[in-house]
Design a protein around this motif. Structure first.
Motif, PDB file in Angstrom:
ATOM      1  N   LEU A  81      59.982   7.779  91.388  1.00  0.00           N
ATOM      2  CA  LEU A  81      60.865   7.310  90.315  1.00  0.00           C
ATOM      3  C   LEU A  81      60.079   7.027  89.042  1.00  0.00           C
ATOM      4  O   LEU A  81      60.561   7.293  87.936  1.00  0.00           O
ATOM      5  CB  LEU A  81      61.652   6.079  90.757  1.00  0.00           C
ATOM      6  CG  LEU A  81      62.750   6.320  91.786  1.00  0.00           C
ATOM      7  CD1 LEU A  81      63.335   4.992  92.253  1.00  0.00           C
ATOM      8  CD2 LEU A  81      63.829   7.234  91.242  1.00  0.00           C
ATOM      9  N   ASP A  82      58.862   6.492  89.182  1.00  0.00           N
ATOM     10  CA  ASP A  82      58.012   6.242  88.014  1.00  0.00           C
ATOM     11  C   ASP A  82      57.690   7.553  87.289  1.00  0.00           C
ATOM     12  O   ASP A  82      57.698   7.607  86.055  1.00  0.00           O
ATOM     13  CB  ASP A  82      56.719   5.535  88.415  1.00  0.00           C
ATOM     14  CG  ASP A  82      56.898   4.063  88.705  1.00  0.00           C
ATOM     15  OD1 ASP A  82      57.949   3.494  88.325  1.00  0.00           O
ATOM     16  OD2 ASP A  82      55.980   3.471  89.311  1.00  0.00           O
ATOM     17  N   VAL A  83      57.404   8.602  88.044  1.00  0.00           N
ATOM     18  CA  VAL A  83      57.129   9.911  87.433  1.00  0.00           C
ATOM     19  C   VAL A  83      58.378  10.398  86.701  1.00  0.00           C
ATOM     20  O   VAL A  83      58.294  10.890  85.573  1.00  0.00           O
ATOM     21  CB  VAL A  83      56.673  10.940  88.499  1.00  0.00           C
ATOM     22  CG1 VAL A  83      56.581  12.336  87.901  1.00  0.00           C
ATOM     23  CG2 VAL A  83      55.338  10.529  89.099  1.00  0.00           C
ATOM     24  N   PHE A  84      59.548  10.248  87.328  1.00  0.00           N
ATOM     25  CA  PHE A  84      60.791  10.656  86.670  1.00  0.00           C
ATOM     26  C   PHE A  84      60.999   9.877  85.370  1.00  0.00           C
ATOM     27  O   PHE A  84      61.414  10.434  84.367  1.00  0.00           O
ATOM     28  CB  PHE A  84      61.988  10.453  87.599  1.00  0.00           C
ATOM     29  CG  PHE A  84      62.100  11.461  88.714  1.00  0.00           C
ATOM     30  CD1 PHE A  84      61.467  12.680  88.675  1.00  0.00           C
ATOM     31  CD2 PHE A  84      62.864  11.172  89.825  1.00  0.00           C
ATOM     32  CE1 PHE A  84      61.575  13.603  89.696  1.00  0.00           C
ATOM     33  CE2 PHE A  84      62.996  12.088  90.858  1.00  0.00           C
ATOM     34  CZ  PHE A  84      62.352  13.314  90.793  1.00  0.00           C
ATOM     35  N   LYS A  91      66.776  10.380  82.920  1.00  0.00           N
ATOM     36  CA  LYS A  91      67.924  10.484  82.029  1.00  0.00           C
ATOM     37  C   LYS A  91      68.655  11.816  82.204  1.00  0.00           C
ATOM     38  O   LYS A  91      69.814  11.945  81.825  1.00  0.00           O
ATOM     39  CB  LYS A  91      67.488  10.306  80.589  1.00  0.00           C
ATOM     40  CG  LYS A  91      66.996   8.900  80.298  1.00  0.00           C
ATOM     41  CD  LYS A  91      66.425   8.795  78.916  1.00  0.00           C
ATOM     42  CE  LYS A  91      65.928   7.422  78.557  1.00  0.00           C
ATOM     43  NZ  LYS A  91      65.246   6.661  79.535  1.00  0.00           N
ATOM     44  N   LYS A  92      67.979  12.811  82.776  1.00  0.00           N
ATOM     45  CA  LYS A  92      68.556  14.147  82.918  1.00  0.00           C
ATOM     46  C   LYS A  92      69.151  14.403  84.290  1.00  0.00           C
ATOM     47  O   LYS A  92      70.041  15.232  84.445  1.00  0.00           O
ATOM     48  CB  LYS A  92      67.484  15.203  82.643  1.00  0.00           C
ATOM     49  CG  LYS A  92      66.940  15.148  81.242  1.00  0.00           C
ATOM     50  CD  LYS A  92      65.826  16.136  81.054  1.00  0.00           C
ATOM     51  CE  LYS A  92      65.234  15.980  79.665  1.00  0.00           C
ATOM     52  NZ  LYS A  92      64.115  16.850  79.433  1.00  0.00           N
TER      53      LYS A  92
END
Length: 96
Positions: A81-84, A91-92
């Motif tokens: 999740l941190d990478v996202f 957001k995408k």
């Protein structure tokens, strides 16, 4: 990288285990290509995904485009999740 796919009507779940990086991105891309055209909803279960690289992120973008908004990411670890978040993918993508 272990990849398992389950299909149910027009929906599918792909579970990724291990590392999604330059070496394994092609296997994930092949799993996406193997989905029948009638699959319009895809869940990516990342519960056992330990690492994702930019090559892995690229294939997730390809999956999202292929599903035309019918992609959901589930069970991602805090690290994934941190990478996202750092890349703006949070957001995408539809992340649950």
């Amino acid at each position: 990288m272990n990849i398992t796919t389950e299909k149910n009507g027009n929906a599918a779940v792909i579970r990724l285990e291990g590392w999604l990086d330059a070496q394994s991105a092609s296997a994930f891309n092949a799993a996406l290509d193997a989905l029948e055209p009638e699959i319009t909803e895809l869940e990516l279960d990342l519960q056992k995904l330990e690492y994702i690289s930019s090559a892995g992120l690229r294939v997730i973008v390809i999956a999202d485009k292929k599903m035309q908004g019918g992609l959901t990411v589930t069970n991602a670890s805090v690290e994934i999740l941190d990478v996202f978040r750092m890349t703006g993918f949070d957001k995408k993508l539809n992340i649950k």
